[in-house]
Design a protein around this motif. Structure first.
Motif, PDB file in Angstrom:
ATOM      1  N   LEU A 120       0.802  -1.135  -0.016  1.00  0.00           N
ATOM      2  CA  LEU A 120      -0.043  -0.040  -0.062  1.00  0.00           C
ATOM      3  C   LEU A 120       0.742   1.148  -0.020  1.00  0.00           C
ATOM      4  O   LEU A 120       0.741   2.289  -0.795  1.00  0.00           O
ATOM      5  CB  LEU A 120      -0.975   0.117   1.280  1.00  0.00           C
ATOM      6  N   VAL A 121       1.881   1.152   0.769  1.00  0.00           N
ATOM      7  CA  VAL A 121       2.585   2.458   0.986  1.00  0.00           C
ATOM      8  C   VAL A 121       3.416   2.788  -0.460  1.00  0.00           C
ATOM      9  O   VAL A 121       3.497   3.598  -0.882  1.00  0.00           O
ATOM     10  CB  VAL A 121       3.927   2.420   1.992  1.00  0.00           C
ATOM     11  N   PHE A 122       3.871   1.436  -0.911  1.00  0.00           N
ATOM     12  CA  PHE A 122       4.630   1.549  -2.164  1.00  0.00           C
ATOM     13  C   PHE A 122       3.757   2.111  -3.171  1.00  0.00           C
ATOM     14  O   PHE A 122       4.186   3.148  -4.225  1.00  0.00           O
ATOM     15  CB  PHE A 122       5.310   0.350  -2.612  1.00  0.00           C
ATOM     16  N   SER A 123       2.685   1.778  -3.383  1.00  0.00           N
ATOM     17  CA  SER A 123       1.725   2.129  -4.534  1.00  0.00           C
ATOM     18  C   SER A 123       1.444   3.671  -4.205  1.00  0.00           C
ATOM     19  O   SER A 123       1.261   4.366  -5.230  1.00  0.00           O
ATOM     20  CB  SER A 123       0.495   1.273  -4.238  1.00  0.00           C
ATOM     21  N   LEU A 124       1.071   3.955  -3.212  1.00  0.00           N
ATOM     22  CA  LEU A 124       0.707   5.592  -2.958  1.00  0.00           C
ATOM     23  C   LEU A 124       2.116   6.434  -3.242  1.00  0.00           C
ATOM     24  O   LEU A 124       1.682   7.707  -3.685  1.00  0.00           O
ATOM     25  CB  LEU A 124       0.271   5.606  -1.524  1.00  0.00           C
ATOM     26  N   LEU A 125       2.991   5.908  -2.900  1.00  0.00           N
ATOM     27  CA  LEU A 125       4.263   6.965  -3.031  1.00  0.00           C
ATOM     28  C   LEU A 125       4.828   6.617  -4.406  1.00  0.00           C
ATOM     29  O   LEU A 125       5.780   7.555  -4.896  1.00  0.00           O
ATOM     30  CB  LEU A 125       5.286   6.532  -2.164  1.00  0.00           C
ATOM     31  N   SER A 126       4.600   5.715  -5.072  1.00  0.00           N
ATOM     32  CA  SER A 126       5.171   5.712  -6.675  1.00  0.00           C
ATOM     33  C   SER A 126       4.714   6.634  -7.345  1.00  0.00           C
ATOM     34  O   SER A 126       5.575   6.818  -8.436  1.00  0.00           O
ATOM     35  CB  SER A 126       4.696   4.141  -7.010  1.00  0.00           C
ATOM     36  N   CYS A 127       3.579   7.323  -7.267  1.00  0.00           N
ATOM     37  CA  CYS A 127       3.084   8.488  -8.170  1.00  0.00           C
ATOM     38  C   CYS A 127       4.001   9.587  -8.241  1.00  0.00           C
ATOM     39  O   CYS A 127       4.066  10.359  -9.027  1.00  0.00           O
ATOM     40  CB  CYS A 127       1.757   8.734  -7.972  1.00  0.00           C
ATOM     41  N   GLY A 128       4.813   9.847  -7.158  1.00  0.00           N
ATOM     42  CA  GLY A 128       5.500  10.968  -6.961  1.00  0.00           C
ATOM     43  C   GLY A 128       4.743  12.296  -6.940  1.00  0.00           C
ATOM     44  O   GLY A 128       3.542  12.334  -6.847  1.00  0.00           O
ATOM     45  N   GLY A 129       5.610  13.385  -6.993  1.00  0.00           N
ATOM     46  CA  GLY A 129       4.772  14.706  -7.167  1.00  0.00           C
ATOM     47  C   GLY A 129       3.977  14.983  -6.105  1.00  0.00           C
ATOM     48  O   GLY A 129       4.461  14.874  -4.956  1.00  0.00           O
ATOM     49  N   ALA A 130       2.807  15.587  -6.233  1.00  0.00           N
ATOM     50  CA  ALA A 130       2.057  16.071  -5.323  1.00  0.00           C
ATOM     51  C   ALA A 130       1.309  15.149  -4.396  1.00  0.00           C
ATOM     52  O   ALA A 130       1.084  15.298  -3.255  1.00  0.00           O
ATOM     53  CB  ALA A 130       0.779  17.065  -5.903  1.00  0.00           C
ATOM     54  N   SER A 131       1.390  13.855  -4.849  1.00  0.00           N
ATOM     55  CA  SER A 131       0.880  13.018  -3.809  1.00  0.00           C
ATOM     56  C   SER A 131       1.755  12.597  -2.839  1.00  0.00           C
ATOM     57  O   SER A 131       1.158  11.972  -1.756  1.00  0.00           O
ATOM     58  CB  SER A 131       0.611  11.461  -4.727  1.00  0.00           C
ATOM     59  N   LEU A 132       3.139  12.972  -2.887  1.00  0.00           N
ATOM     60  CA  LEU A 132       3.948  12.605  -1.725  1.00  0.00           C
ATOM     61  C   LEU A 132       3.362  13.385  -0.450  1.00  0.00           C
ATOM     62  O   LEU A 132       3.767  13.183   0.734  1.00  0.00           O
ATOM     63  CB  LEU A 132       5.265  12.734  -2.221  1.00  0.00           C
ATOM     64  N   LEU A 133       2.660  14.629  -0.657  1.00  0.00           N
ATOM     65  CA  LEU A 133       2.243  15.566   0.189  1.00  0.00           C
ATOM     66  C   LEU A 133       0.966  15.734   0.620  1.00  0.00           C
ATOM     67  O   LEU A 133       0.593  16.582   0.935  1.00  0.00           O
ATOM     68  CB  LEU A 133       3.065  17.065  -0.010  1.00  0.00           C
ATOM     69  N   HIS A 134       0.212  14.564  -0.116  1.00  0.00           N
ATOM     70  CA  HIS A 134      -1.104  14.678   0.173  1.00  0.00           C
ATOM     71  C   HIS A 134      -1.432  14.487   1.794  1.00  0.00           C
ATOM     72  O   HIS A 134      -0.762  13.554   2.187  1.00  0.00           O
ATOM     73  CB  HIS A 134      -1.986  13.682  -0.475  1.00  0.00           C
ATOM     74  N   PRO A 135      -2.452  15.207   2.285  1.00  0.00           N
ATOM     75  CA  PRO A 135      -2.757  14.995   3.674  1.00  0.00           C
ATOM     76  C   PRO A 135      -2.907  13.554   4.007  1.00  0.00           C
ATOM     77  O   PRO A 135      -2.620  13.077   5.084  1.00  0.00           O
ATOM     78  CB  PRO A 135      -3.710  15.860   3.936  1.00  0.00           C
TER      79      PRO A 135
END
Length: 1225
Positions: free
Chosen positions: A1098-1113
């Motif tokens: 789950l962590v890998f999938s969410l962070l793999s998009c990079g960009g703004a998704s890394l700082l999504h609340p």
């Protein structure tokens, strides 16, 4: 002498056969010899027993064979007289009581049989002779007893005695001076019979009359036996019927001269001591015999009715009232009625109150009335309440009857009990007592306003039960016949009139208390609090009663049968309302005017007051019209400098001209066309025309809108709208043009406008007409009032057109300022109320309801979240919740905006208003049932409307559960929610399930977890097989269980992977609440949940998009949760390093408030965690530098209490915002 024969064989052979008669079969064939009977009565040898038997046989002959003995005796009148004399002689000679009674009976029957005045005269003469010869009355008791019975049997004998045998009556007076009380009793009985005959007593000589009065008083004062006392009182009762005799009795003190001409026997009594009639009656009043007490009280009343002013002081000075009040403790209905009546007579003298007898007896009277109201005797109840009324009305203002609260509460309780009795006559008298009780001098200290409200409620509430007059009653009222069948309606009319008088008295009392600072509120009431015992609460209650009960009741009765007296009190009551609660008078006067009260008052005024009839009603109507008009005029053109002067001038004009305005509606045109004379004063025809114009103007402004038969073409309407719009900018002095003609023009324009009901500013039909209208609304927001007025007074299609225009206006504006909201909400409340009433009348009348509710939601979503809830908001909440509870679940069009409005209200209300709002919602059982139905139906349906209803239901229930927990609000009905269905909805969701439905379900589940799955409002149910387990872990997690927990975690992970904004935030928030719940119940289970292999994926999938998704609340919150609960799924390399790099590459000021807060929480957790320590000092420094830079940022407003439109719903952002704490919403 045989058993049935009156024949004495020893002497019978000497008698002539003509004195013998053989009786018929009815008498057993016996024989009667009159000669034998006479000799037997005169014989000294025969025993009393044989004589008694013979008398019985003679009496039987007189009874069973009438006429036989008369025929025999009238053969020779001398024999007849001899037989009578023999019987009279036996009254002195015989001592046996039984024989004496038989002799008296035979004598009376014989004289009745003979029917000859001659024989009666002989009897009277014989008695007089016996009295004269014996010069005394000793032994005359049987004779007097016979004479009394003879008077009863022969009423005509009284007149003979009074006119022809005065000496006999004078001889009888001597008996009063003889010590034998039985003898006195028999003489009293004789004189009672004499005075009982009309005219007989007046024919007696005054000297004899005066002597009898003195002897009677002496005898009554010294009587020691009940028999003598009762007979004396019977004689006294007859005497008291004549006024001149009453005067003699009241002025007689002794009988000093009554025995001067009488030759008294040695055993006769000496001259009596002085004794007055009031003292004698007072003595009898103190006796323990209720019969004597009743007779005493009735004798007092008989004296007082002749001349209260003359005789009342004598009884009052003898302290009679005190002893009368003491007798009120009796439960005898006759005695109570008599005492009530006597006290009423005594109250006619001011001395009664000046000596404080009313103060002495008020408590006894109240206790007596409490008992009387439990009886079934309506006469006693009415008489007692009449006495109470007279006491309250005549009591001097300087002496209070109820100085303390308990005394006033007691009398109020009695009056309320009387009003509630079934008999209308008793209730009417109780209402009169309530009217008297509303006087200022009867109020206790402090004033018990709560008790006063109870009195008003009882009296006015009874009016709603009164029968309405029928056509038969109206015809009977107008004729001399047929009054009896309508007596029920007459009594109802009397009660209605008295109820209005009582209500008017309550209003006047409120006005008086308002002028006394010490009476405005209870001294024991905390300041600045609205208590039931305050004047403000009382005034509000009076206004409410007038509006909700008095006005509808009176108008219904007056429609059937008008009454000048009822209308006079009614309009007086309405006038009083304008001074009770001034702050509510604008609303009250507008309601009266819009309900047709101008027309009603003027029509009644013309019907009853024309020709100078009913001046009191004319004054009341004129005063009401003046007050109503002044109130309405004061609300117009308040910004002009001359407003106050204009109002004063209009009020002066109305005051002068209204009394003379008594013409019917059909005469108004001719009155307006009438030309004034050469000299027209202030009250001439011109002034009357001005007065009529003011009334017409106000009436039309508030309800009587007339419309011509042929509306103008659209081009004219467009020009009118344009001119109205232009005049607002270029000529402020012409504002009255828009105010006067704007509503009518808008109605006509909406009626003629083609196209859909809803205005869409961006739609294809957005033409010049819409632009002109929206321009006008934008420049002059008051035009919205005209649109809402159209909705309140027009048919459904026109109302829908107006609502559509308002909706289009709001959709075209980015936000709604508070002033505009405050302008619209009260009027929307009126629309809702009207729709609620129409909805109760039948189906098919709620067409505009969905638009109204949508309009409310639009206003609510566009105003500031910090706005405080006022009374309009609470009323809207109340009515919308009621409507939502009554709508069918299939009526999605109306139900969805209703629930959405309730949800938004619950989420946006300030903390100090939330408790009241929760009480309104939770006490509505219909709303709770509706939510239960929707939660049961929606999971099985896949339609878009059902999906929206499910979303709104979940969000509303989530808000209610949270606020109930925070404010500990009382729950009246619990809602059941299947935990299995919720888990199934999230785990096995359909493809077409929209994200808002899933997010709303997650929000509800999150709230349930936050309250530990335990709420008085929400009962989470599971399948019967999933009862509380015995294993420790399963028991700790009940009712969720470890299996459902695992399913939920898997479902949340799947929703997170969809990376949809709403679901991302909702899933993380729900996961956070679930982990906190697991940690509270079973820490091992929580650790096991975050350490599963899919957490790393789950962590890998969410962070793999990079960009703004890394700082999504939501992503930052997820990382913080995993680190916090000890998961190994988050790695410094590359996971956390990516986050640090992304944050370092951004300006901190560019981060949103939610992202900055989530990042701060993550960094704080990393630097303080034992399991996730930075691998190198450089990593630690980078994290600390970022944390310091975040700390230097100024506080940001996340606006998480703002509403956002998502499809058909308005959603509170705070429900879908990442939280930074473990509790709260």
């Amino acid at each position: 002498m045989s058993n049935l024969n009156v024949v004495y064989e020893k002497i019978h052979y000497r008698h002539d056969p003509r004195w013998l008669r053989r009786l018929g079969p009815a008498a057993g064939g016996a024989e009667l010899c009159v000669a034998c009977a006479i000799e037997m009565m005169e014989s000294a040898e025969l025993s009393s027993v044989r004589k008694s038997v013979a008398l019985v046989c003679v009496g039987g002959v007189l009874k069973r064979s009438p006429g036989i003995l008369k025929d025999v005796l009238l053969q020779d009148q001398r024999v007849c007289l001899h037989f009578i004399a023999s019987l009279l002689g036996m009254l002195h000679a015989v001592k046996d009581q039984a024989t004496l009674e038989q002799t008296i009976q035979v004598l009376v029957q014989l004289l009745l049989e003979l029917q000859s005045e001659k024989f009666v005269q002989c009897v009277l003469q014989e008695i007089n002779t016996q009295l004269s010869e014996q010069s005394g009355v000793r032994g005359f008791l049987p004779t007097f007893t016979f004479l009394g019975k003879l008077i009863d049997a022969v009423p005509a004998l009284v007149q003979v005695l009074a006119t022809q045998h005065i000496p006999l009556l004078e001889q009888l007076c001597a008996a009063f001076l003889f010590p034998d009380e039985a003898l006195k009793s028999s003489v009293c009985y004789i004189f009672r019979g004499v005075w009982g005959c009309e005219g007989a007593g007046q024919s007696l000589p005054p000297a004899l009359r005066d002597r009898l009065c003195a002897l009677l008083l002496q005898t009554l004062s010294s009587a020691s036996t009940p028999h003598l006392t009762i007979n004396c009182l019977g004689f006294l009762k007859q005497l008291l019927k004549l006024g001149e005799v009453v005067s003699v009795l009241m002025n007689c003190r002794s009988e000093q001269d009554c025995a001067e001409d009488l030759d008294l026997e040695p055993n006769s009594q000496p001259p009596p001591k002085p004794c007055s009639l009031p003292l004698i009656l007072k003595k009898l009043l103190l006796s323990g015999d209720e019969t004597l007490q009743v007779a005493s009280v009735q004798s007092m009343a008989a004296v007082l009715v002749h001349s209260p002013s003359q005789y009342c002081p004598l009884f009052i000075q003898a302290d009679i009232p005190e002893f009368l009040y003491e007798r009120l403790s009796s439960r005898s209905e006759v005695l109570l009625w008599s005492v009530y009546g006597c006290l009423l007579l005594l109250m006619d003298d001011p001395l009664f109150f000046s000596q404080c007898h009313s103060v002495y007896g008020i408590e006894s009277l109240i206790r007596s009335l409490k008992e009387a109201l439990r009886m079934n005797n309506q006469d006693v109840q009415r008489q007692g309440l009449l006495l109470l009324t007279e006491t309250l009305e005549k009591q001097p203002a300087g002496v209070r009857l109820f100085p303390s609260g308990p005394g006033f509460a007691g009398v109020a309780e009695v009056v309320v009990g009387g009003v509630l009795l079934p008999c209308l006559q008793v209730a009417t008298q109780a209402a009169r007592a309530a009217t008297a009780l509303f006087r200022l001098n009867h109020q206790s200290s402090p004033v018990l306003y709560k008790e006063l409200k109870g009195l008003v409620e009882a009296v006015i509430g009874r009016c709603t039960e009164l029968p309405l007059p029928t056509a038969t009653h109206r015809r009977a009222a107008g004729s001399l016949t047929g009054a009896e069948p309508s007596s029920q309606y007459s009594r109802a009319g009397e009660f209605l009139l008295q109820a209005l008088v009582c209500f008017h008295g309550a209003c006047r009392l409120a006005e008086q208390c308002a002028g006394e600072p010490d009476l405005k509120e209870n001294a024991f009431t905390a300041p600045d609090t609205l208590s039931e015992d305050s004047l403000q609460s009382f005034c509000l209650y009076l206004l409410h009663c007038c509006d909700s009960v008095c006005i509808p009741t009176v108008t219904r009765h007056c429609e059937r049968a008008g009454s000048a007296a009822v209308l006079q009190q009614f309009f007086s009551v309405l006038s009083c309302q304008f001074s009770l609660v001034p702050s509510l008078m604008p609303l009250f006067s507008n309601k009266l005017a819009s309900s047709g009260f101008f027309r009603l008052t003027l029509e009644r005024k013309a019907a009853f007051c024309a020709g100078k009839r009913n001046p009191a009603l004319n004054t009341a109507c004129s005063d009401f019209l003046q007050r109503l008009s002044s109130s309405l005029l004061s609300q117009l053109d308040t910004n002009t400098s001359s407003h106050q002067q204009d109002c004063e001038d209009s009020a002066d004009l109305l005051e002068k001209c209204l009394p003379s305005l008594c013409c019917c509606l059909s005469e108004w045109p001719s009155l307006l066309c009438e030309a004034p004379g050469p000299v027209d004063g202030e009250e001439g025809p011109r002034a009357t025309q001005y007065c009529l114009l003011i009334l017409l103007y106000l009436a039309l402004q508030h309800g009587d809108r007339s419309r011509g038969p042929a509306p103008p073409p659209p081009s004219v309407l467009r020009a009118a709208l344009y001119l109205l719009s232009v005049t607002q900018d270029n000529s402020p002095d012409l504002d009255w043009l828009a105010d006067r003609f704007g509503p009518t023009v808008l109605e006509l324009w909406l009626t003629q406008r083609p196209g859909p009901d809803v205005f869409d500013p961006s739609g294809p039909d957005h033409g010049s007409d819409v632009s002109v209208l929206l321009s006008l609304v934008e420049k002059n927001p008051a035009t919205l009032l005209a649109l809402l007025g159209v909705m309140c007074s027009s048919e459904s299609r026109l109302a829908s057109q107006a609502l559509g225009a308002l909706r289009g206006f709001l959709l075209a504006r980015p936000s709604c300022d508070p002033a505009l909201s405050n302008l619209l909400r009260p009027l929307l409340l009126q629309v809702l109320q009207r729709l609620a009433v129409e909805g109760s009348e039948g189906p098919g009348v709620l067409g505009p309801l969905p638009l109204v509710l949508q309009l409310l939601c639009l206003i609510q979503s566009s105003v500031s979240a910090q706005a405080e809830m006022d009374s309009s908001d609470f009323k809207l909440l109340y009515h919308v919740s009621n409507l939502a509870g009554k709508l069918k679940a299939s009526n999605t069009e109306a139900l969805l905006p209703a629930l959405n409005y309730l949800y938004c209200s619950a989420r946006l209300c300030s903390p100090h208003c939330a408790n009241r709002a929760m009480s309104i919602l939770l006490c509505n059982d219909g709303l709770m049932d509706q939510l239960q139905t929707l939660l049961d139906l929606c999971p099985t349906s896949s339609s878009s409307s059902s999906s929206s209803l499910l979303s709104c239901s979940c969000l509303l229930l989530s808000a209610l559960v949270h606020l109930q927990r925070v404010h500990s609000a009382q729950v009246h009905k619990r809602i059941n929610l299947s935990l299995d269905n919720m888990v199934q909805l999230l785990c096995f969701r359909k493809r077409k399930t929209d994200s808002l439905s899933l997010a709303s379900a997650l929000r509800l589940l999150q709230t349930a977890l936050d309250v530990d799955l335990q709420s008085p409002l929400l009962a989470l149910t599971v399948s019967p097989s999933a009862q509380r387990p015995l294993l420790d872990t399963e028991a700790a997690l009940h009712p969720l269980g470890s299996h459902r927990a695992q399913c939920l975690i898997a479902a949340l992970n799947g929703l997170l992977l969809e990376k949809q904004e709403l679901l991302l935030i909702a899933s993380v928030s729900c996961l956070r609440s679930l982990l906190v719940f697991l940690e509270r119940r079973s820490p091992d289970t929580a650790l096991h949940a975050v350490c599963q292999p899919w957490s790393r994926f789950l962590v890998f999938s969410l962070l793999s998009c990079g960009g703004a998704s890394l700082l999504h609340p939501a992503v930052l919150q997820l990382l913080e949760l995993l680190v916090r609960f000890g998961s190994k799924a988050v790695l410094w390399e590359p996971d956390l390093v990516q986050v640090l790099e992304a944050a370092e590459g951004r300006e901190m000021k560019e981060l949103g408030g939610a992202a900055a807060q989530a990042l701060r929480q993550l960094l704080t957790q990393l630097l303080g965690s034992q399991s996730q320590q930075p691998p190198t000092q450089k990593h630690r420094e980078r994290a600390q530098n970022l944390l310091d830079s975040l700390g230097s940022l100024p506080p940001t407003d996340t606006q998480n209490r703002r509403l956002l439109r998502v499809g058909e719903l308005s959603v509170c952002l705070s429900d879908f915002t990442v939280k930074t704490r473990d509790t709260g919403m």
